[in-house]
Enzyme design. Structure first.
Site, PDB file in Angstrom:
ATOM      1  N   LYS A   1     -29.693  29.756  -7.730  1.00  0.00           N
ATOM      2  CA  LYS A   1     -30.870  29.023  -8.216  1.00  0.00           C
ATOM      3  C   LYS A   1     -31.615  29.880  -9.231  1.00  0.00           C
ATOM      4  CE  LYS A   1     -33.054  25.467  -5.572  1.00  0.00           C
ATOM      5  NZ  LYS A   1     -33.824  24.972  -4.449  1.00  0.00           N
TER       6      LYS A   1
ATOM      7  N   ARG B   1     -38.054   7.058   5.515  1.00  0.00           N
ATOM      8  CA  ARG B   1     -36.753   7.268   6.145  1.00  0.00           C
ATOM      9  C   ARG B   1     -36.792   7.019   7.656  1.00  0.00           C
ATOM     10  NH1 ARG B   1     -32.834  10.660   3.225  1.00  0.00           N
ATOM     11  NH2 ARG B   1     -32.619   9.279   1.450  1.00  0.00           N
TER      12      ARG B   1
ATOM     13  N   GLU C   1     -35.667  13.767   8.176  1.00  0.00           N
ATOM     14  CA  GLU C   1     -36.941  13.170   8.575  1.00  0.00           C
ATOM     15  C   GLU C   1     -36.824  12.345   9.850  1.00  0.00           C
ATOM     16  OE1 GLU C   1     -35.763  13.268   5.479  1.00  0.00           O
ATOM     17  OE2 GLU C   1     -37.312  14.333   4.336  1.00  0.00           O
TER      18      GLU C   1
HETATM   19  C1  LIG Z   1     -35.401  12.509   1.967  1.00  0.00           C
HETATM   20  C2  LIG Z   1     -35.961  13.672   1.196  1.00  0.00           C
HETATM   21  N1  LIG Z   1     -36.622  14.653   1.851  1.00  0.00           N
HETATM   22  C3  LIG Z   1     -37.136  15.694   1.168  1.00  0.00           C
HETATM   23  C4  LIG Z   1     -36.999  15.778  -0.186  1.00  0.00           C
HETATM   24  C5  LIG Z   1     -37.641  16.912  -0.961  1.00  0.00           C
HETATM   25  N2  LIG Z   1     -36.641  17.759  -1.604  1.00  0.00           N
HETATM   26  C6  LIG Z   1     -36.329  17.661  -2.902  1.00  0.00           C
HETATM   27  S1  LIG Z   1     -35.139  18.707  -3.381  1.00  0.00           S
HETATM   28  C7  LIG Z   1     -35.042  19.353  -1.837  1.00  0.00           C
HETATM   29  C8  LIG Z   1     -34.081  20.460  -1.559  1.00  0.00           C
HETATM   30  C9  LIG Z   1     -32.683  20.049  -1.821  1.00  0.00           C
HETATM   31  O1  LIG Z   1     -31.856  21.132  -1.507  1.00  0.00           O
HETATM   32  P1  LIG Z   1     -30.368  21.128  -1.980  1.00  0.00           P
HETATM   33  O2  LIG Z   1     -29.737  19.839  -1.669  1.00  0.00           O
HETATM   34  O3  LIG Z   1     -29.730  22.342  -1.413  1.00  0.00           O
HETATM   35  O4  LIG Z   1     -30.468  21.232  -3.550  1.00  0.00           O
HETATM   36  P2  LIG Z   1     -30.943  22.467  -4.462  1.00  0.00           P
HETATM   37  O5  LIG Z   1     -32.374  22.241  -4.792  1.00  0.00           O
HETATM   38  O6  LIG Z   1     -30.721  23.712  -3.704  1.00  0.00           O
HETATM   39  O7  LIG Z   1     -30.111  22.373  -5.684  1.00  0.00           O
HETATM   40  C10 LIG Z   1     -35.933  18.729  -0.957  1.00  0.00           C
HETATM   41  C11 LIG Z   1     -36.104  19.076   0.449  1.00  0.00           C
HETATM   42  C12 LIG Z   1     -36.309  14.726  -0.832  1.00  0.00           C
HETATM   43  N3  LIG Z   1     -36.172  14.707  -2.148  1.00  0.00           N
HETATM   44  N4  LIG Z   1     -35.810  13.706  -0.118  1.00  0.00           N
END
Ligand SMILES: Cc1ncc(C[n+]2csc(CCOP(=O)(O)OP(=O)(O)O)c2C)c(N)n1
Length: 629
Positions: free
Chosen positions: A284, A399, A371
């Site tokens: 990242k 959700r 969630e």
């Molecule tokens: C249902 C839901 N819960 C929480 C989020 C908030 N959120 C956005 S990106 C993220 C992290 C995603 O992590 P990952 O899939 O590992 O992707 P990365 O950012 O590491 O590329 C979260 C928790 C979301 N978008 N949707």
């Protein structure tokens, strides 16, 4: 803006595919520089986007996504894709009013298949597309790009479970950077760490590679072997892999910043047509040290200044927000009551729970992007005598509707607090993230109490009140700073289902909820100066409503306005209308002000409130317009 001579030659992925391979690293560097500069001005998901620049280039070199399908999970990592699919010239308008959105958007490009913003959807979407193209008799690959955080969510697990036994042309790319917003949590995450790091595993891989390389004519040509052979060899290496057991052919892990390797692997995988997963390791914030060193801060960054030497400084020194109040109030509540357990679904910093995680690790739970599980877990905790506080964004509680219905409300006496952050219009993240539905979603559930504070002081009081109520409560508050100066001085103690009358007027009544109380009060003061004198009531509770107060005043009011920053359909105004109709006291004029029946695009929260006439000036106009009618 940084110079981007190579990127400037790319108007579509076709141009990218014509580019010489030796120019690709320079292209990657240009994209990273441009992303960093633009996001420093607009804010946005910097760290995740920097991490997938090389992967995005490789994907568009190998696949033609005008025919094949690319499904982003969450979609917050699609900036390089936007730059390569014809949106280079609009990129500086990212997340701005009337500019391009921060997430995939089919209205901008046919290469964006779905509007996304919520996590864990990509494998299901891609599988659906794969099945549909098979049924049409077409050969297309459906690619799901999903992070190690999102793949741990229930929906993604359900999709893997279905896809593994299918024979569909599905390629899942697992972008493993060891982070969701914060460090990825859970058993799957530990498993991925083991795959990445376990010496025995790595040794076995190396030994197998050495053996293969030592076979004349075969080893050195390994990369060019027929798919079946490559597949067979890899199966040997990863025979006991969990993804293999689930029915996927597994490849990896490979370095997601090595473009030749990525391209080669993707080319091999593009020739297969069964469920397969490529495990890619990325970093990242790659290419911008400040983001690489603090990916959590730069996950979703506010605008910042890039100082000489690459350090950063925040440009927007914020006033205190509602989230700051929750962070402090909940920490204090935990200090005074050791039966409280705080729960987050992968958002410790966004929800303000990080201080609790540090101070009371035993009473803090991060369930990951789950969630539904967070809610039912809270039900179990409450049944076991704990006081769970689930702090979650309003849009993501959607959700967990069934869990709130089935595992919380239907059970007698479960005291669970849902602290719903980012309720109302959120601004630049747009329609996937506005928290407009929680009132309508939860209002009809028996036993549920709904409340919303007018300011920070009331939020602090409401949190304590909610924790001690002994039943399910949804406490909503917005994504914004606290009011600059308190308009309302005296605090009337909270009482279940009692509103607070803030202003008396003879020309009508305004019933305002939560974050709309201040603008409604200010608008009423402005209208009074123009000769329209309105009563203003801070409802405090959308459920139970203060029926006595509303009924008493409705009889005298020439007009009643309800004001909320949520969907009008099923919202607070609807609750007031239903109640007055049932009581046989429907007024001559009832005007419901809130969010109309359409999706609201991205822009700043204040721009959106002004456009919808929900700021003080807009509300005042409405109050005065009724004078003329
Ligand atoms: C249902 C839901 N819960 C929480 C989020 C908030 N959120 C956005 S990106 C993220 C992290 C995603 O992590 P990952 O899939 O590992 O992707 P990365 O950012 O590491 O590329 C979260 C928790 C979301 N978008 N949707």
């Amino acid at each position: 803006m940084p110079e981007t001579p190579i990127l400037n030659t790319i108007d579509s992925p076709e141009d990218l595919r014509k580019l010489a391979a030796e120019d690709l690293p320079k292209l990657g560097a240009e994209i990273r520089a441009l992303l960093t500069e633009v996001v420093s001005q607009t804010g946005g998901h910097l760290a995740s986007n920097l991490g997938v620049v090389d992967l995005t280039i490789a994907l568009h070199r190998v696949f033609d996504f005008s025919k094949d399908y690319l499904c982003f999970d969450v979609g917050h990592q699609c900036y390089a894709h936007k730059l390569l699919t014809g949106r280079r010239n609009q990129f500086h308008t990212l997340r701005q009013k009337n500019g391009i959105t921060g997430f995939p958007n089919p209205a901008e490009s046919t290469q964006d298949r779905f509007v996304t913003g919520h996590a864990c959807t990509s494998i299901s979407c891609a599988l659906g597309l794969a099945i549909a193209s098979r049924l049409r008799g077409e050969e297309r690959t459906a690619v799901a790009l999903i992070g190690d955080g999102s793949i741990g969510g229930g929906l993604a697990f359900e999709a893997l479970n279905h896809a593994g036994l299918s024979k569909e042309n599905l390629l899942v790319i697992l972008n493993d950077n060891e982070m969701a917003i914060a460090q990825t949590v859970g058993a799957l995450s530990s498993y991925l760490t083991r795959i990445r790091t376990e010496p025995a595993y790595q040794k076995a891989r190396k030994e197998m590679k050495d053996i293969l390389n030592s076979i004349p004519l075969i080893g050195p040509q390994l990369d060019r072997l027929q798919d079946t052979l490559v597949d067979g060899i890899k199966q040997l290496v990863e025979a006991e892999h969990v993804f293999t057991d689930l029915g996927f052919a597994y490849y990896g892990p490979i370095d997601g910043h090595n473009l030749p390797l990525l391209t080669r692997e993707l080319e091999n995988l593009s020739k297969l047509n069964h469920p397969r997963i490529l495990h890619v390791i990325t970093r990242k914030g790659n290419g911008f040290d400040a983001a690489a060193n603090d990916p959590e801060k730069f996950h979703s960054a506010a605008p910042f200044k890039i100082l000489p030497g690459g350090e950063t400084a925040e440009t927007d020194l914020k006033r205190k927000s509602y989230t700051n109040v929750i962070a402090k109030s909940l920490l204090e509540a935990c200090e005074g009551d050791d039966s409280i357990t705080a729960i987050t679904a992968a958002m410790p910093s966004g929800t303000g729970l990080s201080p609790i995680a540090k101070r009371f690790p035993e009473r803090y739970i991060d369930v990951g992007i789950s969630e539904e599980h967070a809610v039912t877990l809270a039900g179990g905790l409450a049944k076991g005598g704990r006081k769970p506080v689930v702090v979650i964004y309003s849009t993501f509680i959607q959700r967990a509707y069934d869990q709130i219905f089935h595992d919380i409300c239907l059970q007698p006496d479960l005291g669970v607090v849902f602290a719903l952050d980012r309720a109302g219009l959120v601004g630049a993240d747009g329609p996937t993230h506005h928290g407009l539905n929680d009132i309508a979603l939860l209002r009809h559930l028996p036993r549920m109490t709904l409340m919303a504070p007018r300011d920070g002081e009331e939020l602090d009081q409401m949190l304590t009140f909610a924790i001690n109520l002994g039943g399910p409560v949804a406490l909503r508050y917005p994504k914004c700073n606290l009011p600059a100066k308190p308009l309302i001085k005296e605090f009337q103690p909270l009482e279940l289902g009692r509103a607070e009358v803030l202003r008396e007027g003879k020309d009508g009544m305004v019933l305002a909820y939560g974050a709309m109380v201040y603008p409604a009060y200010e608008a009423a003061e402005m209208a009074a100066a123009e000769g329209v004198d309105l009563t203003v009531v801070n409802l405090r509770f959308a459920k139970p409503l203060d029926q006595g107060e509303i009924l008493k005043r409705a009889k005298k009011a020439k007009v009643i306005y309800t004001v909320e920053d949520g969907a009008l359909a099923g919202g607070v105004g609807s609750a007031v209308a239903e109640f007055l109709a049932d009581a046989g006291a429907f007024p001559k004029k009832l005007v419901r002000l809130g969010i109309p029946d359409r999706f609201i695009e991205h822009a700043s929260r204040s721009e959106l409130l002004a456009d919808l006439h929900l700021d003080a000036a807009g509300l005042c106009q409405t109050f005065l317009a009724k004078k003329q009618s």
